[in-house]
Scaffold this active site. Structure first.
Site, PDB file in Angstrom:
ATOM      1  N   LEU A   1       0.951  -1.440   0.093  1.00  0.00           N
ATOM      2  CA  LEU A   1       0.023   0.060   0.124  1.00  0.00           C
ATOM      3  C   LEU A   1       0.852   1.335  -0.081  1.00  0.00           C
ATOM      4  O   LEU A   1       0.291   2.264   0.457  1.00  0.00           O
ATOM      5  CB  LEU A   1      -1.006  -0.061   1.246  1.00  0.00           C
ATOM      6  CG  LEU A   1      -1.887  -1.139   1.306  1.00  0.00           C
ATOM      7  CD1 LEU A   1      -2.809  -0.969   2.478  1.00  0.00           C
ATOM      8  CD2 LEU A   1      -2.725  -1.413  -0.060  1.00  0.00           C
TER       9      LEU A   1
ATOM     10  N   LEU B   1       7.324  -7.022  -0.441  1.00  0.00           N
ATOM     11  CA  LEU B   1       7.976  -8.447  -1.119  1.00  0.00           C
ATOM     12  C   LEU B   1       9.375  -8.277  -0.390  1.00  0.00           C
ATOM     13  O   LEU B   1      10.241  -9.298  -0.474  1.00  0.00           O
ATOM     14  CB  LEU B   1       7.860  -8.209  -2.654  1.00  0.00           C
ATOM     15  CG  LEU B   1       6.737  -8.403  -3.302  1.00  0.00           C
ATOM     16  CD1 LEU B   1       7.003  -8.624  -4.849  1.00  0.00           C
ATOM     17  CD2 LEU B   1       5.594  -9.513  -2.908  1.00  0.00           C
TER      18      LEU B   1
ATOM     19  N   SER C   1       7.412  -3.558 -19.344  1.00  0.00           N
ATOM     20  CA  SER C   1       7.022  -2.113 -19.960  1.00  0.00           C
ATOM     21  C   SER C   1       7.891  -2.016 -21.229  1.00  0.00           C
ATOM     22  O   SER C   1       8.941  -2.546 -21.594  1.00  0.00           O
ATOM     23  CB  SER C   1       7.752  -1.236 -19.060  1.00  0.00           C
ATOM     24  OG  SER C   1       7.661   0.119 -19.584  1.00  0.00           O
TER      25      SER C   1
ATOM     26  N   THR D   1       9.448   0.503 -22.071  1.00  0.00           N
ATOM     27  CA  THR D   1      10.513   1.302 -21.749  1.00  0.00           C
ATOM     28  C   THR D   1      11.867   0.365 -21.939  1.00  0.00           C
ATOM     29  O   THR D   1      12.884   0.827 -22.268  1.00  0.00           O
ATOM     30  CB  THR D   1      10.638   1.770 -20.409  1.00  0.00           C
ATOM     31  OG1 THR D   1      10.624   0.683 -19.249  1.00  0.00           O
ATOM     32  CG2 THR D   1       9.533   2.792 -19.913  1.00  0.00           C
TER      33      THR D   1
ATOM     34  N   TYR E   1      14.386   3.005 -13.715  1.00  0.00           N
ATOM     35  CA  TYR E   1      13.197   2.195 -13.739  1.00  0.00           C
ATOM     36  C   TYR E   1      12.948   1.270 -15.038  1.00  0.00           C
ATOM     37  O   TYR E   1      12.953   0.161 -14.638  1.00  0.00           O
ATOM     38  CB  TYR E   1      11.773   3.140 -13.581  1.00  0.00           C
ATOM     39  CG  TYR E   1      10.506   2.158 -14.394  1.00  0.00           C
ATOM     40  CD1 TYR E   1       9.905   1.698 -13.143  1.00  0.00           C
ATOM     41  CD2 TYR E   1      10.001   2.466 -15.513  1.00  0.00           C
ATOM     42  CE1 TYR E   1       8.814   0.884 -13.805  1.00  0.00           C
ATOM     43  CE2 TYR E   1       9.003   1.917 -15.830  1.00  0.00           C
ATOM     44  CZ  TYR E   1       8.554   1.011 -15.124  1.00  0.00           C
ATOM     45  OH  TYR E   1       7.282   0.196 -15.392  1.00  0.00           O
TER      46      TYR E   1
ATOM     47  N   LYS F   1      13.241  -3.072 -14.974  1.00  0.00           N
ATOM     48  CA  LYS F   1      12.363  -4.211 -15.894  1.00  0.00           C
ATOM     49  C   LYS F   1      13.236  -4.955 -16.825  1.00  0.00           C
ATOM     50  O   LYS F   1      12.953  -6.128 -16.926  1.00  0.00           O
ATOM     51  CB  LYS F   1      11.514  -3.300 -16.674  1.00  0.00           C
ATOM     52  CG  LYS F   1      10.421  -2.468 -16.007  1.00  0.00           C
ATOM     53  CD  LYS F   1       9.405  -3.464 -14.934  1.00  0.00           C
ATOM     54  CE  LYS F   1       8.197  -2.718 -14.646  1.00  0.00           C
ATOM     55  NZ  LYS F   1       7.405  -3.814 -13.674  1.00  0.00           N
TER      56      LYS F   1
ATOM     57  N   PRO G   1      14.430  16.166 -22.380  1.00  0.00           N
ATOM     58  CA  PRO G   1      15.540  15.383 -22.839  1.00  0.00           C
ATOM     59  C   PRO G   1      15.223  13.823 -22.614  1.00  0.00           C
ATOM     60  O   PRO G   1      14.346  13.467 -21.708  1.00  0.00           O
ATOM     61  CB  PRO G   1      16.641  15.551 -21.819  1.00  0.00           C
ATOM     62  CG  PRO G   1      16.009  16.301 -20.556  1.00  0.00           C
ATOM     63  CD  PRO G   1      14.809  17.016 -21.192  1.00  0.00           C
TER      64      PRO G   1
END
Length: 337
Positions: free
Chosen positions: A33, A59, A124, A126, A148, A152, A292
């Site tokens: 949460l 986790l 993602s 990305t 980030y 992934k 950028p």
């Protein structure tokens, strides 16, 4: 199936829980949460008339996670949990690497320990970095432009290596583009903390008057109107993609990778005008300098998911904006009423 959903109280997680329950599966949610609300799960229960077993746990807490697997029969896992703000990941990379990677290590270790070998991972677009051509297919070269995205991509590699070491695993990696919209009931939707990082929730908060105007980063790209083009997908379509991945691939060992997008790009100005139509008012915006690292256009080729998962996006940009406005206008403070 009994399906454990990590990060199940979040935007995509809560919508996926709803689709899983409506399809007859049982759902267990683990969520700390930190960027979500238990209220979303209460509303999913109201909408479906079915219960969700909820654990508030992180986790990073291996003992808590191990206990969840001890107490429940788990047939499959959908893994959404993780920190997800691109800009924040640049300023605090160590926190992102620790949280996203260590949490995944703990999850995979518990799965292997308890004999759970079906996994759908929330990746993602990305991971494609700056694509050299469009549309993007799953075999494109992979690279990242922020921590980030790198988490992934690293997790994708870890999952590939895990399957090589243990061929009992069925792993589906879903690379999705830009999830927007909300459930058509208006009861669950995107509830960002603070000022939104993503375009559509930002537009929605301008529409409610919470924010003054939309900042459009650059209007000199080689696109239809000079503004950046992205592939937006309705969150319900995306959630059904996870359901299809579980139902089609559970029990079929291997690593399967799919784009989830519409295959069509919309510019920033097209998004603003579509939302104006949905909310019935003109929205102020200002053209400012490019950011950028932003690319001119990015959209998917979703044909592989169509042929192998029998999945394709059904909802258009008008429906995405209508549902987002329905959620935002009825829940101006999100779940904090």
């Amino acid at each position: 199936m009994n399906i454990l959903v990590t990060g199940g109280a979040g935007f995509i997680g809560s919508h996926t829980c709803l689709e899983l329950l409506n399809a007859g599966h049982d759902v267990i949610v683990v969520d700390n949460l930190s960027n979500s609300s238990e209220e979303s799960l209460k509303r999913v229960k109201e909408l479906t008339g079915k219960d969700i077993l909820f654990y508030q746990a992180d986790l990073l807490d291996y003992g808590a996670l191990d206990k969840i697997f001890d107490e429940n029969v788990v047939d499959a896992v959908i893994h959404f949990a993780g920190l997800k703000a691109v800009g924040e990941s640049v300023s605090i990379p160590l926190r992102y690497y620790h949280n996203n990677l260590t949490g995944t290590f703990n999850l995979l270790d518990c799965m292997q320990k308890h004999g759970v070998f079906n996994l759908v991972f929330s990746s993602s677009a990305t991971v494609y970095g700056t694509p050299e051509k469009l549309p993007i297919t799953e075999d494109f070269p992979l690279s990242t432009t922020n921590p980030y995205g790198t988490t992934k991509l690293m997790i994708e590699q870890i999952l590939q290596d895990l399957y090589v070491s243990d061929s009992r695993f069925s792993i589906v990696i879903l690379r999705y583009f830009n999830p927007i919209g909300a459930h058509e009931s208006g009861r669950i939707g995107e509830d960002p903390r603070g000022i939104p990082n993503n375009l559509l929730p930002y537009i929605a908060q301008v529409a409610t008057g919470k924010l003054k105007q939309v900042s459009v980063y650059g209007n000199d790209y080689p696109t239809v109107d000079g503004t950046g083009v992205r592939d937006y997908i309705h969150v319900v379509d995306l959630s059904i993609g996870h359901l299809k991945a579980i139902e089609k691939k559970a029990g079929n060992p291997g690593v399967y990778i799919y784009n989830l997008g519409t295959g069509r790009g919309y510019s920033v100005l097209e998004m603003i005008h579509a939302f104006e139509k949905a909310c019935g008012k003109e929205l102020p915006y200002q053209i400012i300098d490019r950011r950028p690292g932003d690319v001119a256009a990015c959209y998917s080729n979703p044909e592989k998911a169509k042929s192998e998962l029998d999945w394709s996006a059904k909802y258009d940009i008008e429906k995405m904006c209508q549902d987002a406005w329905n959620w935002q206008s009825h829940n101006p403070e999100g779940y904090r009423q």
